[in-house]
Structure formats: C-alpha cells, structure tokens
Design a protein around this motif. Structure first.
Motif, PDB file in Angstrom:
ATOM      1  N   ILE A  36       0.828  -1.231   0.070  1.00 55.79           N
ATOM      2  CA  ILE A  36      -0.130   0.019  -0.095  1.00 55.79           C
ATOM      3  C   ILE A  36       0.913   1.136   0.108  1.00 55.79           C
ATOM      4  N   GLY A  37       2.057   1.229  -0.359  1.00 54.36           N
ATOM      5  CA  GLY A  37       3.181   2.086  -0.608  1.00 54.36           C
ATOM      6  C   GLY A  37       3.684   2.204   1.053  1.00 54.36           C
ATOM      7  N   GLY A  38       4.528   3.425   1.181  1.00 54.38           N
ATOM      8  CA  GLY A  38       5.153   3.395   2.292  1.00 54.38           C
ATOM      9  C   GLY A  38       6.527   2.774   2.139  1.00 54.38           C
ATOM     10  N   GLN A  39       7.425   2.861   3.164  1.00 58.05           N
ATOM     11  CA  GLN A  39       8.823   2.445   3.050  1.00 58.05           C
ATOM     12  C   GLN A  39       9.015   1.033   3.706  1.00 58.05           C
ATOM     13  N   ASN A  40       9.637   0.354   2.714  1.00 60.52           N
ATOM     14  CA  ASN A  40       9.838  -1.118   3.160  1.00 60.52           C
ATOM     15  C   ASN A  40      11.182  -1.360   3.823  1.00 60.52           C
ATOM     16  N   ILE A  41      10.962  -1.716   5.176  1.00 58.52           N
ATOM     17  CA  ILE A  41      12.437  -2.250   6.034  1.00 58.52           C
ATOM     18  C   ILE A  41      11.873  -3.381   6.540  1.00 58.52           C
ATOM     19  N   PRO A  42      12.430  -4.565   6.099  1.00 62.66           N
ATOM     20  CA  PRO A  42      12.162  -5.907   6.881  1.00 62.66           C
ATOM     21  C   PRO A  42      12.622  -5.796   8.476  1.00 62.66           C
ATOM     22  N   LEU A  43      11.771  -6.467   9.248  1.00 66.00           N
ATOM     23  CA  LEU A  43      12.005  -6.330  10.501  1.00 66.00           C
ATOM     24  C   LEU A  43      13.167  -6.972  10.878  1.00 66.00           C
ATOM     25  N   GLY A  44      14.003  -7.619  10.163  1.00 60.95           N
ATOM     26  CA  GLY A  44      15.369  -8.174  10.744  1.00 60.95           C
ATOM     27  C   GLY A  44      16.265  -7.043  10.331  1.00 60.95           C
ATOM     28  N   LYS A  45      15.993  -6.312   9.645  1.00 59.78           N
ATOM     29  CA  LYS A  45      17.048  -4.690   9.676  1.00 59.78           C
ATOM     30  C   LYS A  45      16.831  -3.693  10.576  1.00 59.78           C
ATOM     31  N   ILE A  46      15.610  -3.696  11.136  1.00 56.79           N
ATOM     32  CA  ILE A  46      15.245  -2.761  11.912  1.00 56.79           C
ATOM     33  C   ILE A  46      16.211  -2.364  13.470  1.00 56.79           C
ATOM     34  N   LYS A  48      19.340  -3.501  13.738  1.00 57.12           N
ATOM     35  CA  LYS A  48      20.584  -2.638  13.397  1.00 57.12           C
ATOM     36  C   LYS A  48      20.505  -1.271  12.983  1.00 57.12           C
ATOM     37  N   LEU A  49      19.498  -1.135  12.422  1.00 58.70           N
ATOM     38  CA  LEU A  49      19.295   0.481  12.139  1.00 58.70           C
ATOM     39  C   LEU A  49      19.194   1.303  13.069  1.00 58.70           C
ATOM     40  N   LEU A  50      18.271   0.665  14.245  1.00 53.89           N
ATOM     41  CA  LEU A  50      18.049   1.617  15.548  1.00 53.89           C
ATOM     42  C   LEU A  50      19.546   1.611  16.442  1.00 53.89           C
ATOM     43  N   GLU A  51      20.066   0.305  16.303  1.00 54.32           N
ATOM     44  CA  GLU A  51      21.471   0.391  17.238  1.00 54.32           C
ATOM     45  C   GLU A  51      22.263   1.312  16.514  1.00 54.32           C
ATOM     46  N   ASP A  52      22.717   1.478  15.439  1.00 50.26           N
ATOM     47  CA  ASP A  52      23.215   2.178  14.403  1.00 50.26           C
ATOM     48  C   ASP A  52      22.913   3.923  14.429  1.00 50.26           C
ATOM     49  N   GLU A  53      21.752   4.088  14.807  1.00 52.17           N
ATOM     50  CA  GLU A  53      20.961   5.212  14.676  1.00 52.17           C
ATOM     51  C   GLU A  53      21.005   6.009  13.339  1.00 52.17           C
ATOM     52  N   ASP A  54      20.766   4.959  12.478  1.00 51.45           N
ATOM     53  CA  ASP A  54      20.601   5.107  10.961  1.00 51.45           C
ATOM     54  C   ASP A  54      18.998   4.848  10.539  1.00 51.45           C
ATOM     55  N   LEU A  55      18.089   4.921  11.607  1.00 50.08           N
ATOM     56  CA  LEU A  55      16.542   4.887  11.177  1.00 50.08           C
ATOM     57  C   LEU A  55      15.935   6.285  11.308  1.00 50.08           C
ATOM     58  N   GLU A  56      15.487   6.807  10.482  1.00 46.04           N
ATOM     59  CA  GLU A  56      15.129   8.124  10.469  1.00 46.04           C
ATOM     60  C   GLU A  56      13.549   8.066  10.040  1.00 46.04           C
ATOM     61  N   LEU A  57      12.768   8.497  11.086  1.00 49.42           N
ATOM     62  CA  LEU A  57      11.257   8.308  10.899  1.00 49.42           C
ATOM     63  C   LEU A  57      10.726   9.831  11.198  1.00 49.42           C
ATOM     64  N   PRO A  58       9.872  10.155  10.478  1.00 52.16           N
ATOM     65  CA  PRO A  58       9.390  11.477  10.463  1.00 52.16           C
ATOM     66  C   PRO A  58       8.675  11.843  12.027  1.00 52.16           C
ATOM     67  N   GLU A  59       8.901  12.960  12.478  1.00 54.12           N
ATOM     68  CA  GLU A  59       8.470  13.295  14.009  1.00 54.12           C
ATOM     69  C   GLU A  59       7.138  13.974  13.912  1.00 54.12           C
ATOM     70  N   ASP A  60       6.671  14.423  12.786  1.00 52.75           N
ATOM     71  CA  ASP A  60       5.383  14.979  12.744  1.00 52.75           C
ATOM     72  C   ASP A  60       4.300  14.335  12.171  1.00 52.75           C
ATOM     73  N   LEU A  79      10.061  -2.528  19.303  1.00 50.93           N
ATOM     74  CA  LEU A  79      11.258  -2.117  19.036  1.00 50.93           C
ATOM     75  C   LEU A  79      11.628  -0.581  19.081  1.00 50.93           C
ATOM     76  N   LEU A  80      10.790   0.051  18.103  1.00 45.96           N
ATOM     77  CA  LEU A  80      10.563   1.640  17.999  1.00 45.96           C
ATOM     78  C   LEU A  80      10.441   2.413  19.310  1.00 45.96           C
ATOM     79  N   GLU A  81       9.625   1.804  19.930  1.00 45.75           N
ATOM     80  CA  GLU A  81       9.077   2.400  21.277  1.00 45.75           C
ATOM     81  C   GLU A  81      10.283   2.297  22.502  1.00 45.75           C
ATOM     82  N   ASN A  82      10.869   1.009  22.319  1.00 43.88           N
ATOM     83  CA  ASN A  82      12.074   1.005  23.154  1.00 43.88           C
ATOM     84  C   ASN A  82      13.174   1.980  22.934  1.00 43.88           C
TER      85      ASN A  82
END
Length: 102
Positions: A36-46, A48-60, A79-82
C-alpha cells in the motif's frame, strides 16, 4: 500509542494518507507482491538500524507499522518504542485483514 484497526486505517488511506508514515516490515518479496506504499524495511534490519542510529522516521506524523498478519509489525512497534519513538501504531490483523475490507 494504541494499535490501529483495519477500518480506521482504511479511512486514513482513503482520506488523509499524507498525515501518516507507513513502515512495511515484511520481506522485499512480500512487499513487491502486494503493498500500500510506504517504506519497506524488513523487521530483521530494523534492530541494526536502530542500534546504529540510522533509522529516520518523521516526527510530525504517526508511524503506522504494517506486515502480513500484524505480528512482525507489533514486534517492530515495540522495538521503535524501546528506542524512544512515541507516535507509533501497529496495524491489527495486518494487511490480510485490510485487504478483506478494501
């Protein structure tokens, strides 16, 4: 934040899609089969992206996490909430439930 039901999400898709950010945590093949659109980031990669601070999500915008049945997206939401993201919702029942009402 509370999870989102398929009917409410359908209304968002039809009326105010620009107000949300869709994060699809399925594998690439699943995403290309139906999405349905959106950004595809498989769960298995999230993680690592969070730990490396490479995941950018809109704050607004609310981030709505989706997957096939709602299980991987629920894990991604946790994970995101943590990692401090607060405006995150999981699509209950996943895209399978949404497809039934579209």
């Amino acid at each position: 934040m509370n999870d989102i039901q398929a009917e409410e999400f359908k209304n968002i898709i039809l009326n105010s899609i620009d107000d949300v950010f869709i994060l699809d945590v399925r594998e690439e093949l699943e995403f290309h089969t139906f999405n349905i659109g959106g950004q595809n980031i498989p769960l298995g990669k999230i993680q690592k992206l969070l730990e490396d601070e490479d995941l950018e999500l809109p704050e607004d915008k609310a981030v709505i996490v989706v997957c096939q049945r709602g299980l991987r997206s629920k894990t991604a939401k946790t994970l995101l909430e943590n990692f401090g993201f607060r405006n995150v919702r999981n699509l209950e029942g996943g895209l399978l439930k949404l497809q039934r009402i579209l």
